[in-house]
Enzyme design. Structure first.
Site, mmCIF file in Angstrom:
data_model
loop_
_atom_site.group_PDB
_atom_site.id
_atom_site.type_symbol
_atom_site.label_atom_id
_atom_site.label_comp_id
_atom_site.label_asym_id
_atom_site.label_seq_id
_atom_site.Cartn_x
_atom_site.Cartn_y
_atom_site.Cartn_z
ATOM 1 N N GLY A 50 0.796 -1.219 0.000
ATOM 2 C CA GLY A 50 0.000 0.000 0.000
ATOM 3 C C GLY A 50 0.832 1.274 0.000
ATOM 4 O O GLY A 50 0.295 2.363 0.072
ATOM 5 N N CYS A 51 2.147 1.132 -0.054
ATOM 6 C CA CYS A 51 3.028 2.299 -0.153
ATOM 7 C C CYS A 51 3.503 2.422 -1.600
ATOM 8 O O CYS A 51 3.847 1.420 -2.220
ATOM 9 C CB CYS A 51 4.263 2.113 0.728
ATOM 10 N N GLU A 52 3.531 3.662 -2.111
ATOM 11 C CA GLU A 52 4.077 3.864 -3.459
ATOM 12 C C GLU A 52 5.581 3.655 -3.437
ATOM 13 O O GLU A 52 6.167 3.119 -4.362
ATOM 14 C CB GLU A 52 3.763 5.276 -3.952
#
Length: 137
Positions: A50-52
């Site tokens: 869920g982190c870019e």
């Protein structure tokens, strides 16, 4: 709920600077302080979904209190994660559930600089911390 010592230090540091340039510099300095994770900790199992940006997170329970370590390739994210760690390290699992991320970054004067994607990424890191704390209690 009382704040961990590192969180108090972060608040004092960020509230002492007025301009965004100074805050940005301070943010980078906090990021530089993150201990380097060992290569065997930078594995897919420790990657936060869920982190870019790539963010690795490890946590261990010591005497009922959580200690997390994290790493990221992105300088800005490293700083934000370092400030998140300052806020949560030393908390119990129950205290970890109660952490209000938007409120914490608002107190630091950084909420305006949190883009939706950064905000989502930090939320993902916090959710991962909460998952770890639920599976180890």
């Amino acid at each position: 709920m009382s704040l961990p010592v590192d969180a108090v230090a972060a608040l004092e540091a960020f509230q002492a600077v007025a301009s965004w340039e100074q805050r940005a510099r301070l943010l980078m300095q906090w990021g530089e302080r993150l201990p380097v994770l060992a290569d065997d900790e930078k594995v897919d199992a420790n990657l936060v979904q869920g982190c870019e940006s790539l963010v690795w997170l490890v946590g261990r329970l010591q005497d009922g209190h959580w200690q997390f370590a994290a790493s990221s390739e992105a300088r800005m994210i490293r700083g934000l994660v370092a400030l998140l760690l300052a806020r949560v390290n030393g908390l119990s699992a129950a205290e970890l559930q109660a952490v209000d991320l938007p409120d914490w970054f608002a107190q630091l004067g950084l909420s305006r600089q949190l883009s939706p994607s950064r905000s989502n990424g930090l939320n993902a890191v916090l959710q991962r911390m909460r998952e770890l704390s639920r599976t180890h209690n």
